[in-house]
Motif scaffolding. Structure first.
Motif, PDB file in Angstrom:
ATOM      1  N   GLN A   2      71.314 -41.318 -28.754  1.00 54.10           N
ATOM      2  CA  GLN A   2      70.026 -41.740 -28.209  1.00 54.10           C
ATOM      3  C   GLN A   2      69.336 -40.564 -27.544  1.00 54.10           C
ATOM      4  O   GLN A   2      69.992 -39.718 -26.939  1.00 54.10           O
ATOM      5  N   ALA A  99      63.707 -34.842 -31.207  1.00 55.55           N
ATOM      6  CA  ALA A  99      64.581 -35.321 -32.269  1.00 55.55           C
ATOM      7  C   ALA A  99      65.773 -34.387 -32.394  1.00 55.55           C
ATOM      8  O   ALA A  99      65.711 -33.232 -31.965  1.00 55.55           O
ATOM      9  N   GLU A 102      71.752 -33.215 -36.462  1.00 57.75           N
ATOM     10  CA  GLU A 102      73.175 -33.035 -36.178  1.00 57.75           C
ATOM     11  C   GLU A 102      73.802 -31.943 -37.040  1.00 57.75           C
ATOM     12  O   GLU A 102      74.848 -31.409 -36.683  1.00 57.75           O
ATOM     13  N   TYR A 114      65.723 -34.373 -39.412  1.00 59.87           N
ATOM     14  CA  TYR A 114      66.201 -34.871 -38.136  1.00 59.87           C
ATOM     15  C   TYR A 114      66.758 -36.286 -38.280  1.00 59.87           C
ATOM     16  O   TYR A 114      66.196 -37.121 -38.987  1.00 59.87           O
ATOM     17  N   ASP A 115      67.869 -36.506 -37.570  1.00 61.14           N
ATOM     18  CA  ASP A 115      68.604 -37.762 -37.729  1.00 61.14           C
ATOM     19  C   ASP A 115      68.185 -38.839 -36.728  1.00 61.14           C
ATOM     20  O   ASP A 115      68.187 -40.030 -37.053  1.00 61.14           O
ATOM     21  N   TYR A 116      67.886 -38.434 -35.524  1.00 63.77           N
ATOM     22  CA  TYR A 116      67.538 -39.389 -34.475  1.00 63.77           C
ATOM     23  C   TYR A 116      66.313 -38.906 -33.725  1.00 63.77           C
ATOM     24  O   TYR A 116      66.132 -37.685 -33.525  1.00 63.77           O
ATOM     25  N   TRP A 117      65.498 -39.856 -33.281  1.00 66.62           N
ATOM     26  CA  TRP A 117      64.253 -39.547 -32.584  1.00 66.62           C
ATOM     27  C   TRP A 117      64.163 -40.291 -31.265  1.00 66.62           C
ATOM     28  O   TRP A 117      64.670 -41.421 -31.142  1.00 66.62           O
TER      29      TRP A 117
END
Length: 127
Positions: A2, A99, A102, A114-117
């Motif tokens: 997160q 973001a 990984e 990008y994997d998560y924002w």
């Protein structure tokens, strides 16, 4: 994983603001964290990125429009990446997103890498 972006607000042109991206669930030591922004009516664009090379080294990258005015940095203890904005201009007005990639790829300016924002934090620069 997160990401929580914070620090946005209203600032006068020429002023400064510091954005923060707190990351949980992923250490910074082997990731790329990027900042992107989206101005009203425009597409989201790359601002800056930091690629960690272990705990004590990293590389940084900037869009030409912010080079020399913005600085991206990291706080290992807080697992947080900061974006120090100085000499801001009205055209810096946007929602800013952080973001994480990984795999720490070389494509730091590509949103698709990008994997998560995070949820975004709004910056308004008044003239």
């Amino acid at each position: 994983v997160q990401l929580q972006a914070s620090g946005g607000g209203l600032v006068q042109a020429g002023g400064s603001l510091r954005l923060s991206c707190a990351i949980s669930g992923r250490a910074l030591s082997s990731s790329t964290v990027g900042w992107f922004r989206q101005a009203p009516g425009k597409e989201r664009e790359f601002v800056a990125a930091l690629t960690a090379l272990g705990w004590n080294d990293h590389t940084t990258h900037y869009a030409d429009s912010v080079k020399g005015r913005f600085t991206i940095s990291r706080d290992n203890a807080e697992n947080t990446v900061h974006l120090q904005m100085t000499k801001v201009k009205p055209e810096d007005t946007a929602v800013y997103y952080c973001a994480i990639d990984e795999e720490a790829s070389n494509w730091y300016d590509r949103q698709g890498r990008y994997d998560y924002w995070g949820q975004g934090t709004e910056v308004t620069v008044s003239s």
